[in-house]
Structure formats: C-alpha cells, structure tokens
Design a protein around this motif. Structure first.
Motif, short mmCIF file in Angstrom:
data_model
loop_
_atom_site.label_atom_id
_atom_site.label_comp_id
_atom_site.label_asym_id
_atom_site.label_seq_id
_atom_site.Cartn_x
_atom_site.Cartn_y
_atom_site.Cartn_z
N PRO A 118 76.04 44.02 -82.94
CA PRO A 118 76.15 42.59 -82.72
C PRO A 118 75.85 42.28 -81.16
O PRO A 118 76.45 41.63 -80.53
CB PRO A 118 77.48 42.25 -82.98
CG PRO A 118 78.35 43.57 -82.68
CD PRO A 118 77.41 44.54 -82.84
N GLN A 119 74.47 42.43 -80.92
CA GLN A 119 74.11 42.06 -79.69
C GLN A 119 72.48 42.29 -79.35
O GLN A 119 72.04 42.90 -80.36
CB GLN A 119 74.86 42.96 -78.43
CG GLN A 119 74.34 44.59 -78.63
CD GLN A 119 75.20 45.40 -77.92
OE1 GLN A 119 76.28 45.96 -78.61
NE2 GLN A 119 74.98 45.99 -76.91
N ILE A 120 71.92 41.70 -78.60
CA ILE A 120 70.35 41.54 -78.54
C ILE A 120 70.00 42.47 -77.48
O ILE A 120 68.71 42.74 -77.46
CB ILE A 120 69.74 40.15 -78.36
CG1 ILE A 120 69.91 39.37 -77.28
CG2 ILE A 120 70.25 39.52 -79.92
CD1 ILE A 120 69.44 38.12 -77.01
N GLU A 121 70.74 43.04 -76.70
CA GLU A 121 70.53 44.01 -75.61
C GLU A 121 71.78 44.76 -75.40
O GLU A 121 72.59 44.42 -75.61
CB GLU A 121 69.88 43.41 -74.45
CG GLU A 121 70.75 42.42 -73.67
CD GLU A 121 70.33 41.76 -72.40
OE1 GLU A 121 69.09 42.26 -71.90
OE2 GLU A 121 71.01 40.83 -71.76
N PRO A 122 71.47 46.03 -74.73
CA PRO A 122 72.75 46.68 -73.98
C PRO A 122 73.57 45.77 -72.92
O PRO A 122 72.83 45.02 -72.23
CB PRO A 122 72.19 47.88 -73.62
CG PRO A 122 70.88 48.16 -74.07
CD PRO A 122 70.26 46.72 -74.32
N LEU A 123 74.72 45.74 -73.18
CA LEU A 123 75.58 44.71 -72.46
C LEU A 123 76.52 45.34 -71.18
O LEU A 123 76.83 46.54 -71.43
CB LEU A 123 76.56 44.04 -73.33
CG LEU A 123 75.89 43.28 -74.40
CD1 LEU A 123 77.13 42.72 -75.50
CD2 LEU A 123 75.42 41.96 -73.98
N LEU A 124 76.56 44.60 -70.55
CA LEU A 124 77.57 44.93 -69.48
C LEU A 124 79.08 45.19 -69.96
O LEU A 124 79.53 44.55 -71.03
CB LEU A 124 77.62 44.11 -68.05
CG LEU A 124 76.29 44.01 -67.40
CD1 LEU A 124 76.46 42.79 -66.41
CD2 LEU A 124 75.98 45.02 -66.20
N LEU A 125 79.75 45.81 -69.11
CA LEU A 125 81.12 45.92 -69.74
C LEU A 125 82.32 44.98 -70.05
O LEU A 125 82.67 44.57 -70.98
CB LEU A 125 82.14 47.00 -68.89
CG LEU A 125 83.42 47.51 -69.37
CD1 LEU A 125 83.31 48.09 -70.96
CD2 LEU A 125 84.32 48.49 -68.50
N ASP A 126 82.00 43.90 -69.25
CA ASP A 126 82.56 42.54 -69.38
C ASP A 126 82.23 41.88 -70.49
O ASP A 126 83.00 41.46 -71.47
CB ASP A 126 82.43 41.78 -67.98
CG ASP A 126 83.51 42.14 -66.94
OD1 ASP A 126 84.31 42.90 -67.09
OD2 ASP A 126 83.41 41.63 -65.97
N ASP A 127 81.22 41.81 -70.78
CA ASP A 127 80.28 41.28 -71.92
C ASP A 127 80.66 42.24 -73.12
O ASP A 127 81.12 41.16 -74.30
CB ASP A 127 78.81 40.86 -71.77
CG ASP A 127 78.47 40.11 -70.60
OD1 ASP A 127 79.54 39.14 -70.34
OD2 ASP A 127 77.62 40.28 -69.96
N THR A 128 80.58 43.23 -73.02
CA THR A 128 81.04 44.02 -74.24
C THR A 128 82.39 43.76 -74.82
O THR A 128 82.58 43.48 -75.79
CB THR A 128 80.76 45.57 -73.93
OG1 THR A 128 79.47 45.88 -73.52
CG2 THR A 128 81.29 46.47 -75.15
N LEU A 129 83.37 43.76 -73.84
CA LEU A 129 84.79 43.70 -74.14
C LEU A 129 84.97 42.22 -74.80
O LEU A 129 85.76 41.95 -75.32
CB LEU A 129 85.61 43.69 -72.89
CG LEU A 129 85.88 45.32 -72.58
CD1 LEU A 129 86.54 45.25 -71.06
CD2 LEU A 129 86.66 45.90 -73.63
N LYS A 130 84.26 40.94 -74.22
CA LYS A 130 84.32 39.94 -74.67
C LYS A 130 83.92 39.88 -76.12
O LYS A 130 84.58 39.33 -77.09
CB LYS A 130 83.51 38.81 -73.67
CG LYS A 130 83.43 37.55 -74.36
CD LYS A 130 82.61 36.64 -73.31
CE LYS A 130 82.85 35.11 -73.72
NZ LYS A 130 81.85 34.30 -72.98
N VAL A 131 82.83 40.47 -76.53
CA VAL A 131 82.28 40.51 -77.89
C VAL A 131 83.30 41.09 -78.79
O VAL A 131 83.69 40.56 -79.74
CB VAL A 131 80.95 41.36 -77.93
CG1 VAL A 131 80.61 41.44 -79.47
CG2 VAL A 131 79.84 40.24 -77.19
N VAL A 132 83.83 42.37 -78.31
CA VAL A 132 84.56 43.14 -79.21
C VAL A 132 86.01 42.50 -79.41
O VAL A 132 86.41 42.52 -80.53
CB VAL A 132 84.82 44.70 -78.67
CG1 VAL A 132 85.85 45.21 -79.32
CG2 VAL A 132 83.37 45.47 -78.70
#
Length: 204
Positions: free
Chosen positions: A107-121
């Motif tokens: 559920p992303q269009i590019e590899p994310l930074l950790l802060d953004d990853t946690l936000k999505v999850v």
C-alpha cells in the motif's frame, strides 16, 4: 464603512471563496483516486464494475491473478469489516473460476521512510480495530506500534515485523514491514509494506 474596511471585507470574502474552492478540488482529487473495490468470494465481474481502476477479466475455470492497469488503492467493501488503503503501485487480486480470491499488495507507490511507514501501518491497524478486526498471535507477532523498541526492530534488516488480524472467522489480514534497499536513495532507510487479505489461513 470606510473604503479600507470595504476593501478588507471584500478581500476576506475572496480569500474564503478561494480556500473553499481549493478544499473542494483536493477532496475531489482524493475521491477520484483509482481504486479496486471488492469483496472476497464475489463474482469477478461485480468487482470490475464497482472499481474505478481498470483490471482485466477472469479466465473461466482457472485460478490466477490480475493487476490493475494503473496505481490504485484497495477498498474492501464488506459492510462490517471494510477498510481503505493508500494508493498502491503493486496490487494483485487472484481469482478462482471467476470469483475474487485473495489480495496481495504493497500500500504505497514507493519505498517509504520509517515515519511514513509507521503512519500507513498504524492507520491501517486503526481502521481494522474500528471495524471489529482483532489481532491474533500477539505473543509472537504483536500489532505494530510507534515505540523505540518497534523502531529498532524495523531498522534491523534481519528482523522487520509482521502482524495478523482476524475478522471473526470470515477474513484474515497480514501486515508485514521490512527494510528495503532503494537504489534511487542508497543512503536512506526505506521500507516496504506488504498487505495480504484472504479467508483465514492461520488459527487465532
């Protein structure tokens, strides 16, 4: 009313009108994001007709999968257990004899930074909780959280994290997060999220 007051009042009205217009445009753009809207087990053509993202027809009598022709978000439309993902570059939907099988996506269009990853999850987990999903196997694989311990675990290329969720005995979701070596940004810590949705394949 003085000339300055009239000018200021009119300027305020114009600014408010522009703000409202921009808000409407943003909402419209978000609502127009291509999506695959589905139910597990429903006829494949029902999913195709409901979805705003184009996806190919199923093959009668076969088990296989299809991928949307554009980036698309997933909208799981179960009236009780529904949730929505961010826009995805990879979204695979399987079919079994012209019925929707399971979903595997990032559920992303590019590899994310950790802060953004946690936000999505964490947003996905919040949606699941609000819809009545419950985490399972929490001793071995607890739900994700924004804590120093979880951040350290995710930064470890040999660990990462997995979380499992059940919707009664009807559906299961698996969320996986792991480090990803992004060749475009070799000096940055980037992460990939995997989401799998299907009928339950593990015990609570």
């Amino acid at each position: 009313m003085s000339l300055m007051h009239r000018v200021g009042w009119r300027l305020g009205v114009v600014v408010l009108a522009v703000t409202v217009l921009l808000t409407v445009v943003v909402i419209q753009l978000l609502s127009d994001e291509p999506e695959i809207a589905l139910m597990i087990g429903e006829p494949w053509e029902d999913m195709r007709q409901r979805s705003s993202a184009a996806i190919g027809p199923a093959i009668p009598g076969h088990y296989w999968f299809k991928i949307p022709s554009t980036d698309a978000r997933l909208r799981f439309v179960d009236p009780q257990y529904g949730f929505v993902t961010p826009l995805a570059r990879f979204l695979s939907v399987s079919f079994d004899d012209e019925r929707v099988g399971n979903v595997r996506m990032s559920p992303q269009i590019e590899p994310l930074l950790l802060d953004d990853t946690l936000k999505v999850v964490l947003d996905l987990q919040d949606q699941l909780r609000a819809a009545g999903w419950t985490p399972i196997r929490i001793e071995e694989d607890p739900p994700f959280a924004d804590t120093p311990e979880w951040r350290a675990r995710l930064r470890d290329v040999n660990k990462g994290g997995t979380s499992y969720w059940h919707a009664g005995n009807q559906y299961q979701v698996m969320l996986v997060v792991g480090r990803f070596k992004d060749k475009k940004r070799p000096t940055e810590e980037r992460y990939l999220i995997t989401l799998a949705l299907a009928t339950p394949w593990t015990n609570p």
